[in-house]
Design a protein around this motif. Sequence first.
Motif, PDB file in Angstrom:
ATOM      1  N   GLY A 273      31.083  42.172  40.354  1.00 49.10           N
ATOM      2  CA  GLY A 273      32.168  41.217  40.482  1.00 49.10           C
ATOM      3  C   GLY A 273      32.316  40.820  41.937  1.00 49.10           C
ATOM      4  N   ALA A 278      30.780  36.571  38.689  1.00 46.74           N
ATOM      5  CA  ALA A 278      30.123  37.831  38.350  1.00 46.74           C
ATOM      6  C   ALA A 278      28.667  37.594  38.006  1.00 46.74           C
ATOM      7  CB  ALA A 278      30.838  38.494  37.172  1.00 46.74           C
ATOM      8  N   VAL A 297      33.132  34.342  33.308  1.00 43.37           N
ATOM      9  CA  VAL A 297      33.531  35.041  34.541  1.00 43.37           C
ATOM     10  C   VAL A 297      32.764  34.339  35.660  1.00 43.37           C
ATOM     11  CG1 VAL A 297      33.862  37.301  35.603  1.00 43.37           C
ATOM     12  CG2 VAL A 297      33.701  37.112  33.124  1.00 43.37           C
ATOM     13  N   ASN A 303      36.563  38.266  41.126  1.00 38.53           N
ATOM     14  CA  ASN A 303      36.434  39.290  40.078  1.00 38.53           C
ATOM     15  C   ASN A 303      36.652  40.671  40.683  1.00 38.53           C
ATOM     16  OD1 ASN A 303      33.751  37.230  39.487  1.00 38.53           O
ATOM     17  ND2 ASN A 303      35.535  37.151  38.170  1.00 38.53           N
ATOM     18  N   ALA A 306      35.732  45.608  37.230  1.00 36.93           N
ATOM     19  CA  ALA A 306      34.537  45.682  36.381  1.00 36.93           C
ATOM     20  C   ALA A 306      34.424  47.107  35.862  1.00 36.93           C
ATOM     21  CB  ALA A 306      33.279  45.305  37.165  1.00 36.93           C
ATOM     22  N   ALA A 322      35.874  42.774  32.675  1.00 38.71           N
ATOM     23  CA  ALA A 322      35.868  42.159  33.999  1.00 38.71           C
ATOM     24  C   ALA A 322      37.092  41.270  34.104  1.00 38.71           C
ATOM     25  CB  ALA A 322      34.592  41.342  34.215  1.00 38.71           C
TER      26      ALA A 322
END
Length: 354
Positions: A273, A278, A297, A303, A306, A322
């Motif tokens: 992330g 991601a 994502v 992000n 995770a 995520a």
Amino acid sequence: MRTFNKIFNTISACMLFAFAFSSCQEPILYNINKEVKLEEATILGDIYGVIRSTDSTGKEVLYIANGNIYCKDADNKSHGSWKKVDSPAGHVQFLGADSSNLYAFVWTFDNDSGNGETHLNTRKIYYTNKDNINWHEISTTLIGNSSHTQKVRLMCTNSPKNANRHAFIRIDNTIYKLNGASALTQETTGNKNSCVWWKDGTVRFFESYGSCSNETKDSPPSIIYFGKGNVVRATSDGTEANYTSVSSGVRGQVLSIAAMKNENKTADVLLIGTSAGAALIDASGGEIEFSNLTSTVSNLYENHAALAVYPEESYKDNTIYASNQVYGTGSNSAQFSHEGLWSYYPERGKWNIE
């Protein structure tokens, strides 16, 4: 002759248009095919981690915070299963867990009636036992309530094995270990933002917000993965000094990492992330196409969370979480309705919002 030239030019223009359309049609259709009908969003907002915990019966439970606290059984693979639980008064920003307790870092705010501005009022740490029955404040004078410049971050090893879970609070450049109602004890110092349990029984700390090991519930770790800017590094001795580069650069600054196995369970793969989306990468840094991951994502979002629930399993057979977080005002076309927790369930085979 003019008529012929006009017809010829018209035909040429049509052919060029057809060529241009056909040349871009494939990526357009590719992205359309990756789209899925969104589930009804139930977990929205900023999420900085998916935290493992074990209740008094030995059952694995996952916790998240988006101001409030939600939990679900780790083995639950159905949408809409997160349940809101009691939390301390205020905005719960971070969660952490050790082998005995769950911890929450909580902000409260005051509204200044004079000009309508919101001001930070208090910042406190709380703990509760495994079954989340009662929250208790951890008394400390180390955290300044009104300081916006003081660095405070709750972190934990988040190990798949309950005995290896430890939680810490960073206050400025000093890291303290949490132990329920006990007073904070200094663990180390430095600009550290994440931590990982290592096979010698120690906890290793990293500057990166993203770090994890390839530990599973039944086997100790042999490698720690951590970020350095937008590069993912690996260390087999548990130190930042001795490393190999897994990737020469992912999408953005590394904010979270989850380790699991490839399709044959012969090597690690990593869900990374970042500050710009991601990606799933293999042990050599090569990106793996993973269902509709990069279109959901995506690089429009940060992000910060995770987690692979079963790090011993392949990514296709895993339950994976995520988070999407809109940076700033969302002026880059990011949608606040997509901000929150996302999941991949093997039965569904697609990423979708939780």
